[in-house]
Design a protein around this motif. Structure first.
Motif, short mmCIF file in Angstrom:
data_model
loop_
_atom_site.label_atom_id
_atom_site.label_comp_id
_atom_site.label_asym_id
_atom_site.label_seq_id
_atom_site.Cartn_x
_atom_site.Cartn_y
_atom_site.Cartn_z
N PRO A 160 0.39 -8.62 -2.63
CA PRO A 160 0.14 -9.04 -4.02
C PRO A 160 -0.25 -10.51 -4.13
O PRO A 160 -0.93 -10.91 -5.06
CB PRO A 160 1.48 -8.75 -4.72
CG PRO A 160 2.07 -7.63 -3.93
CD PRO A 160 1.66 -7.89 -2.50
N ASP B 252 -3.88 3.50 -5.81
CA ASP B 252 -2.62 4.12 -6.27
C ASP B 252 -2.02 5.10 -5.26
O ASP B 252 -2.66 6.07 -4.87
CB ASP B 252 -2.80 4.82 -7.63
CG ASP B 252 -1.46 5.16 -8.26
OD1 ASP B 252 -1.00 4.40 -9.12
OD2 ASP B 252 -0.86 6.18 -7.87
N SER B 253 -0.74 4.85 -4.92
CA SER B 253 -0.10 5.66 -3.88
C SER B 253 -0.07 7.15 -4.19
O SER B 253 -0.35 7.98 -3.32
CB SER B 253 1.33 5.15 -3.62
OG SER B 253 2.14 5.31 -4.76
N SER B 254 0.25 7.51 -5.42
CA SER B 254 0.35 8.95 -5.75
C SER B 254 -1.02 9.61 -5.72
O SER B 254 -1.16 10.76 -5.28
CB SER B 254 0.98 9.16 -7.13
OG SER B 254 2.25 8.56 -7.16
N GLY C 196 -5.50 -4.69 -9.23
CA GLY C 196 -5.11 -5.69 -8.25
C GLY C 196 -3.78 -5.40 -7.58
O GLY C 196 -3.01 -6.31 -7.26
N LYS C 197 -3.51 -4.11 -7.36
CA LYS C 197 -2.24 -3.74 -6.71
C LYS C 197 -2.50 -3.12 -5.34
O LYS C 197 -3.62 -2.78 -5.00
CB LYS C 197 -1.51 -2.72 -7.60
CG LYS C 197 -1.04 -3.30 -8.93
CD LYS C 197 -0.41 -2.21 -9.77
CE LYS C 197 -0.14 -2.69 -11.16
NZ LYS C 197 1.25 -3.03 -11.42
N ILE C 198 -1.41 -2.95 -4.59
CA ILE C 198 -1.47 -2.22 -3.32
C ILE C 198 -0.58 -0.99 -3.46
O ILE C 198 0.38 -1.03 -4.24
CB ILE C 198 -1.02 -3.09 -2.12
CG1 ILE C 198 0.35 -3.75 -2.40
CG2 ILE C 198 -2.07 -4.12 -1.79
CD1 ILE C 198 0.96 -4.44 -1.20
N PRO C 199 -0.88 0.10 -2.74
CA PRO C 199 -1.91 0.26 -1.71
C PRO C 199 -3.27 0.67 -2.28
O PRO C 199 -3.40 1.04 -3.44
CB PRO C 199 -1.35 1.41 -0.87
CG PRO C 199 -0.65 2.29 -1.86
CD PRO C 199 -0.05 1.33 -2.85
N SER D 152 5.71 -3.23 0.81
CA SER D 152 5.61 -2.62 -0.52
C SER D 152 6.13 -1.19 -0.44
O SER D 152 5.70 -0.43 0.43
CB SER D 152 4.14 -2.59 -0.96
OG SER D 152 3.93 -1.53 -1.87
N PRO D 153 7.03 -0.80 -1.35
CA PRO D 153 7.52 0.59 -1.29
C PRO D 153 6.39 1.61 -1.43
O PRO D 153 6.45 2.69 -0.83
CB PRO D 153 8.50 0.69 -2.46
CG PRO D 153 8.45 -0.59 -3.20
CD PRO D 153 7.69 -1.59 -2.39
N PHE D 154 5.36 1.26 -2.20
CA PHE D 154 4.28 2.23 -2.43
C PHE D 154 3.40 2.39 -1.19
O PHE D 154 2.90 3.48 -0.92
CB PHE D 154 3.45 1.79 -3.65
CG PHE D 154 4.29 1.73 -4.89
CD1 PHE D 154 4.71 2.89 -5.52
CD2 PHE D 154 4.70 0.51 -5.43
CE1 PHE D 154 5.51 2.84 -6.66
CE2 PHE D 154 5.50 0.45 -6.56
CZ PHE D 154 5.91 1.62 -7.17
N ASP E 105 8.87 6.30 -8.54
CA ASP E 105 7.84 5.26 -8.72
C ASP E 105 8.05 4.47 -10.02
O ASP E 105 7.61 3.32 -10.12
CB ASP E 105 6.44 5.89 -8.78
CG ASP E 105 5.96 6.38 -7.43
OD1 ASP E 105 6.70 6.28 -6.44
OD2 ASP E 105 4.81 6.87 -7.36
N1 LIG Z 1 1.60 2.94 -9.30
C1 LIG Z 1 1.16 2.09 -8.22
C2 LIG Z 1 2.08 0.89 -8.13
C3 LIG Z 1 1.60 -0.11 -7.10
C4 LIG Z 1 2.32 -1.44 -7.22
O1 LIG Z 1 2.94 -1.77 -8.24
N2 LIG Z 1 2.23 -2.23 -6.15
C5 LIG Z 1 2.79 -3.56 -6.17
C6 LIG Z 1 3.40 -3.90 -4.82
S1 LIG Z 1 4.87 -3.02 -4.53
C7 LIG Z 1 1.70 -4.55 -6.43
O2 LIG Z 1 0.65 -4.48 -5.84
N3 LIG Z 1 1.96 -5.49 -7.33
C8 LIG Z 1 1.04 -6.55 -7.63
C9 LIG Z 1 0.83 -6.72 -9.09
O3 LIG Z 1 1.39 -5.95 -9.89
O4 LIG Z 1 0.07 -7.62 -9.44
C10 LIG Z 1 1.15 2.90 -6.92
O5 LIG Z 1 1.88 3.89 -6.83
O6 LIG Z 1 0.38 2.56 -6.02
#
Ligand SMILES: N[C@@H](CCC(=O)N[C@@H](CS)C(=O)NCC(=O)O)C(=O)O
Length: 217
Positions: free
Chosen positions: A34, A63-65, A49-52, A9-11, A99
């Motif tokens: 994911p 949230d990465s930021s 439900g996202k990473i990191p 994941s880029p984040f 981002d």
């Molecule tokens: N704004 C968030 C974006 C995180 C994000 O979009 N992560 C993606 C992986 S690159 C994810 O977990 N996607 C799963 C989903 O959207 O359900 C951050 O900076 O952490």
């Protein structure tokens, strides 16, 4: 302190760049992707439900930021953001730009289609969508970034900062999808990317994700 999320994941990669560059001790859990998000994960770490996500003792953060900002406040002896407040704000602007704009128009299309859809979901790539991103979305983004790099060595002045980490984490994902910055069209941007890739902390992060990548490709 533990960082949760696959380094593909880029984040997640962005936060790893920050941790390694600042020599912060951490553990990681690369098994969270994911595809593997559970209700328990959402409840404990990330309502979206996202990473990191980050776990620091009993404290969990999404949230990465936001994680990078927390690291900046926690490790006062490190210079995670530029010290000068205007430089810091500029670095945060580039982080936001990468981002959102770079992610939604380039990585979220090209990496998503060619790597996530094809390699992980075992479905067909929408090449029309990919070509549209390469031909129409990439040039104005690269023009903008190249114009900044004509004037300074890094995105914010003469020092490697979170701005560069935010861009590089996307550029690396694009390279896994076999899309690279054309050095004829954007010479300063292409040379800058090569320079970033030679930074020791960047090399350490990229070497560590090679194994995950090899399993996928
Ligand atoms: N704004 C968030 C974006 C995180 C994000 O979009 N992560 C993606 C992986 S690159 C994810 O977990 N996607 C799963 C989903 O959207 O359900 C951050 O900076 O952490």
């Amino acid at each position: 302190m533990k960082l949760l999320g696959t380094p593909l994941s880029p984040f997640v990669r962005k936060v790893l760049f920050v941790l390694e560059e600042n020599e912060i001790t951490y553990e990681s859990d690369p098994s969270v992707s994911p595809m593997s998000i559970t209700e328990k994960y959402k409840e404990k770490y990330h309502p979206l439900g996202k990473i990191p996500a980050l776990e620091d003792g009993d404290f969990c953060l999404a949230d990465s930021s936001v994680i990078i900002s927390y690291l900046n406040d926690k490790f006062l002896d490190k210079n995670i953001y530029p010290k000068d407040i205007q430089q810091k704000a500029k670095a945060q602007w580039f982080e936001e730009y990468c981002d959102t704009k770079v992610m939604s128009e380039l990585t979220g299309v090209i990496f998503y289609q060619r790597v996530v859809v094809v390699k992980l979901l075992k479905q067909e790539c929408d090449e029309e969508l990919v070509n549209q991103a390469i031909e129409n979305s990439a040039p104005p983004i690269f023009d903008y970034l190249n114009s900044i790099l004509k004037k300074s060595k890094y995105l914010v002045g003469d020092e490697y900062s979170t701005a560069d980490m935010a861009l590089l984490c996307q550029i690396i994902a694009l390279s896994y999808a076999e899309f690279n910055v054309d050095s004829m069209q954007w010479p300063e941007l292409a040379a800058y990317i090569e320079d970033l890739k030679s930074i020791a902390s960047v090399q350490k992060v990229l070497a560590a994700e090679m194994q995950v990548l090899a399993e996928l490709m």
